[in-house]
Structure formats: C-alpha cells, structure tokens
Design a protein around this motif. Structure first.
Motif, PDB file in Angstrom:
ATOM      1  N   VAL A 380     -30.975  60.138  84.372  1.00 28.82           N
ATOM      2  CA  VAL A 380     -32.287  59.517  84.203  1.00 28.82           C
ATOM      3  C   VAL A 380     -33.217  60.524  83.531  1.00 28.82           C
ATOM      4  O   VAL A 380     -33.401  61.644  84.013  1.00 28.82           O
ATOM      5  N   LYS A 381     -33.781  60.139  82.405  1.00 30.90           N
ATOM      6  CA  LYS A 381     -34.693  61.002  81.652  1.00 30.90           C
ATOM      7  C   LYS A 381     -36.140  60.706  82.051  1.00 30.90           C
ATOM      8  O   LYS A 381     -36.512  59.554  82.307  1.00 30.90           O
ATOM      9  N   SER A 382     -36.939  61.744  82.077  1.00 34.09           N
ATOM     10  CA  SER A 382     -38.344  61.568  82.466  1.00 34.09           C
ATOM     11  C   SER A 382     -39.216  61.122  81.294  1.00 34.09           C
ATOM     12  O   SER A 382     -40.247  60.466  81.492  1.00 34.09           O
ATOM     13  N   ALA A 383     -38.803  61.447  80.065  1.00 35.66           N
ATOM     14  CA  ALA A 383     -39.647  61.142  78.907  1.00 35.66           C
ATOM     15  C   ALA A 383     -39.962  59.656  78.767  1.00 35.66           C
ATOM     16  O   ALA A 383     -41.128  59.295  78.515  1.00 35.66           O
ATOM     17  N   PRO A 384     -38.971  58.727  78.908  1.00 34.13           N
ATOM     18  CA  PRO A 384     -39.313  57.304  78.790  1.00 34.13           C
ATOM     19  C   PRO A 384     -40.356  56.856  79.816  1.00 34.13           C
ATOM     20  O   PRO A 384     -41.250  56.050  79.488  1.00 34.13           O
ATOM     21  N   ALA A 385     -40.265  57.360  81.037  1.00 35.21           N
ATOM     22  CA  ALA A 385     -41.243  56.967  82.052  1.00 35.21           C
ATOM     23  C   ALA A 385     -42.641  57.460  81.686  1.00 35.21           C
ATOM     24  O   ALA A 385     -43.645  56.762  81.922  1.00 35.21           O
ATOM     25  N   GLU A 386     -42.690  58.642  81.104  1.00 34.05           N
ATOM     26  CA  GLU A 386     -43.995  59.173  80.704  1.00 34.05           C
ATOM     27  C   GLU A 386     -44.604  58.326  79.589  1.00 34.05           C
ATOM     28  O   GLU A 386     -45.811  58.086  79.573  1.00 34.05           O
ATOM     29  N   VAL A 387     -43.753  57.869  78.649  1.00 33.12           N
ATOM     30  CA  VAL A 387     -44.253  57.022  77.572  1.00 33.12           C
ATOM     31  C   VAL A 387     -44.715  55.674  78.109  1.00 33.12           C
ATOM     32  O   VAL A 387     -45.797  55.169  77.755  1.00 33.12           O
ATOM     33  N   MET A 388     -43.916  55.079  78.993  1.00 37.75           N
ATOM     34  CA  MET A 388     -44.267  53.768  79.542  1.00 37.75           C
ATOM     35  C   MET A 388     -45.523  53.814  80.409  1.00 37.75           C
ATOM     36  O   MET A 388     -46.170  52.782  80.638  1.00 37.75           O
ATOM     37  N   GLN A 389     -45.890  54.979  80.881  1.00 38.87           N
ATOM     38  CA  GLN A 389     -47.092  55.113  81.682  1.00 38.87           C
ATOM     39  C   GLN A 389     -48.338  54.709  80.903  1.00 38.87           C
ATOM     40  O   GLN A 389     -49.358  54.342  81.474  1.00 38.87           O
ATOM     41  N   ARG A 390     -48.238  54.702  79.586  1.00 40.12           N
ATOM     42  CA  ARG A 390     -49.376  54.297  78.765  1.00 40.12           C
ATOM     43  C   ARG A 390     -49.758  52.837  78.976  1.00 40.12           C
ATOM     44  O   ARG A 390     -50.839  52.401  78.608  1.00 40.12           O
ATOM     45  N   LEU A 391     -48.835  52.074  79.561  1.00 36.35           N
ATOM     46  CA  LEU A 391     -49.114  50.671  79.824  1.00 36.35           C
ATOM     47  C   LEU A 391     -49.749  50.456  81.199  1.00 36.35           C
ATOM     48  O   LEU A 391     -49.914  49.308  81.630  1.00 36.35           O
ATOM     49  N   ALA A 392     -50.053  51.517  81.881  1.00 32.78           N
ATOM     50  CA  ALA A 392     -50.634  51.386  83.220  1.00 32.78           C
ATOM     51  C   ALA A 392     -52.014  50.735  83.147  1.00 32.78           C
ATOM     52  O   ALA A 392     -52.731  50.902  82.159  1.00 32.78           O
TER      53      ALA A 392
END
Length: 395
Positions: A380-392
C-alpha cells in the motif's frame, strides 16, 4: 506426333537391371523430381534383387524430399499428412533443432494417438473441439500445445490445397487460466541457499560429494535473472570482471537434441535475447572463483561443466535442484530454477520499473515481463492517499 506422357511428380518409370560383371548388378530408372526435372537414378549391388531393393530405397527417399505431401488428398490417412508436415518442418532452416524435437514429441504424444485412425477430411471442427476439450481437462498447457501442433498441420494441408480451409480457425478460443507471477520470498531464498551449501556434504555420506556447482549456479541465476540454459552456456570469454560493474555477455544457451545430446547453441532462446548484463558483487565473486579453476588461455571453456569437462545437462541440474528443494522443506511449492528469473524481474520492476526488468531479461517488450515474470507489487502506497485527500470536504 505426341511424345510419351510425362511422369507425374515424385513417380518413376520401369526399372531396368543389367549385369556389369561378376557379382555386380545395376538397377536404373527415370524419376521425376519435385522440381519437375526427370533424372536417371541407379543403384549397384552384388545381386539383381539387392540392386533393385537399394534403388527402391533411394526412390523412397527422393519422394520425401521437396515434394512432401504432393500425392495426398482429403481421403488420405491423417498420419500421412502429419508425416508430410513433419518432413517439411525438418527441412526448415529457420527453425532450431530443439524446436523440431519438441514438435516431433508433441505430435507423437498429443495429436497422433487421437487422430491416427481418421482421414484428413474427417478432422472436422467438431472432432477438433472434442479433442481440445479432452486435452483441456488434463491441463491448459497440454491443450494449448495440442492446438498449436494440430493447427500447423492443418495449415500445411491448406497451403498444399489438400483441404479448402483450416478447420482449426473455426474452433472456439481457449481461455487461459488466471496466472500471477510469483517471486521467491527472502526466507525461501535463504532456505534454498542453506540447503544448496549443505547438499551432499555431510560426514559419512556414501557416493560422490557435491562439487558445489549447483550452489554456484543458483547464485549466478539470482544475480543475473537468466535462464538455466543461458547460465550453463557462459564461457570464460563471455565474462569481464574488470568492468564496472562486472558484466557477462549472454550470447548462447545449452540445448538438448534427440540425436546429438547436449551442446551450446550460439544464441539464446531467441536472437533478441542477446544482451550484456551487469552483475552484482555476489554473483561476480562466484564467477571469479569458477574462473580460477580454468586455464586462462582456454577462452571458450564453459564456466560450469561436468567432471569430464563436457557441458552440464540442464535436466541433471534441475534434478539436483529438486533434491535441494526437498531438503529445504520447499517441495510441492512449484519452485523451479525459473523462479530465480521471476524473482529478479519482480525486484527490478518494483525498484527500477518494468522496462528495466524487461531489458535485464532480454524481452522485446514489457508486456511479457509483466504478464509472466514480475509479481505485482501489492504494498500500500501513501502517495495516492495524499493526493485523494484533496477531495476532502472543507472544514
């Protein structure tokens, strides 16, 4: 005034036998060769019958050359078509002998037992479907090989206008089973290394002790992601330990032919697989130790060789490897020497990308590497989650 009708291709006229002298007879006839030319063919032996028999043997051989399958019709027995196709394959200079041996074996084991009692026209779409389904019950690989061989035979019959179409083209497609490449784990590699070091080294063991070659082969395969035949084909002249990094030229492979045994083929599995590989220090050190055993002037000498200096047979190395797996407690896990190649491909793909893995393995495209060699990276990579956080949602 019309002349004598020409002989059909691959046929001969009447046989004439004359006595040349005491104990010498010559039988002759006119044979129309596959190229359309009529030629006189003869044989000389110690008796009339022997001369005629020798001539007929020569004529039979000429019938098989060049004009293979010329006399076949759709009503001919299927085994005759298969034999004609095989003769054509054996004359193909673009196919290596190992491929020809494989085709002969597959024809004998897979196809002929099922179709030996049929005529060519009786090899229909329906019968092929049933045949392939029965083969698929045993294994997908068996069915795939059967389809390939039978398809080539029927394509040969189509090209020779023995049948109007290739019925194989109208059969159902076979769906390949799901396959995910599997790399070895660090623990599995460690267990294999330990078992390889200890194989046939215990005190009081009966029989010859291990010479350590399979242990060294494992290390080189791990460090180069090469095929077993490629490793066994490495010569002294293929290695440059002074380069940075040390490198090895993969320019051949060991092949086993039915008649000539084990020998070095002057190119790898495919011509595109010729490549120069940079080696990690652990693999280079193994090769350095192997080179110390050789005469520096004998550039063509193989790095790995039998006790009498001949090439190691890949099947003998695989047999020893299976014993090592058994001692390591890894039997039954579908681990083979090719697993080292998948392991290297997986590591390279994860660290350097799929293209780097394909280059190391000698593949012309990354699709083969991805489908059959590199195990998917499921971490599991952390980078995709960090990018998707922009949709918060806004706070």
């Amino acid at each position: 005034m019309s002349g004598r009708p020409r002989l059909p291709i691959s046929t001969f006229g009447s046989i004439t036998t004359v006595k040349l002298g005491p104990g010498r007879f010559r039988a002759t006839t006119v044979f129309r060769d596959w190229d359309g030319q009529s030629r006189q063919v003869g044989a000389t032996r110690e008796s009339r019958n022997a001369a005629q028999a020798a001539l007929k043997t020569e004529l039979a051989a000429r019938m098989r050359v060049g004009g293979v399958g010329e006399s076949l019709t759709a009503s001919s027995p299927f085994p005759l078509l298969a034999a004609a196709w095989m003769e054509d394959v054996l004359l193909d200079v673009d196919r290596v002998q190992g491929t020809k041996d494989t085709y002969q074996r597959a024809l004998r084991v897979l196809v002929l037992p099922y179709f030996e009692n049929f005529t060519i026209r009786e090899v229909t779409v329906g019968r092929i479907e049933l045949f392939l389904r029965e083969q698929r019950v045993q294994s997908y690989t068996r069915a795939k090989h059967s389809r390939t061989i039978l398809g080539m035979i029927l394509a040969f019959a189509t090209r020779r206008e023995i049948i109007p179409r290739n019925p194989m083209k109208e059969t159902s497609r076979m769906k390949s089973p799901p396959h995910t490449p599997k790399a070895l784990t660090i623990d599995q590699i460690a267990a294999i290394r330990l078992a390889a070091r200890e194989w046939r080294t215990e005190e009081g063991r009966m029989g010859p002790r291990s010479d350590g070659q399979v242990r060294d082969i494992i290390e080189v395969m791990l460090g180069t992601a090469t095929r077993i035949g490629e490793v066994l084909a490495i010569r002294q002249c293929d290695v440059d330990l002074d380069a940075d990094p040390p490198r090895v030229n993969i320019s051949g492979t060991l092949v086993v032919h039915n008649k000539s045994g084990v020998h070095r083929q002057e190119h790898p599995k495919t011509h595109e697989s010729n490549r120069v590989i940079g080696m990690p220090p652990f693999a280079a050190e193994v090769i350095r130790q192997r080179l110390a055993l050789l005469d520096p002037e004998d550039a063509e000498h193989l790095i790995f060789y039998s006790r009498v200096g001949t090439p190691l047979a890949p099947y003998n190395v695989r047999r020893t490897f299976r014993e090592i797996l058994r001692n390591a407690g890894l039997e039954g896990l579908n681990i083979t020497p090719h697993s080292f190649r998948r392991t290297g491909a997986t590591l390279l793909a994860n660290e350097l990308g799929m293209q780097a893995a394909a280059d190391m393995l000698g593949h012309t495209s990354t699709s083969t590497t991805k489908a059959h060699y590199a195990e998917p990276d499921r971490t599991v990579k952390s980078a995709p989650a960090e990018v998707m956080q922009r949709l918060a949602p806004p706070r």
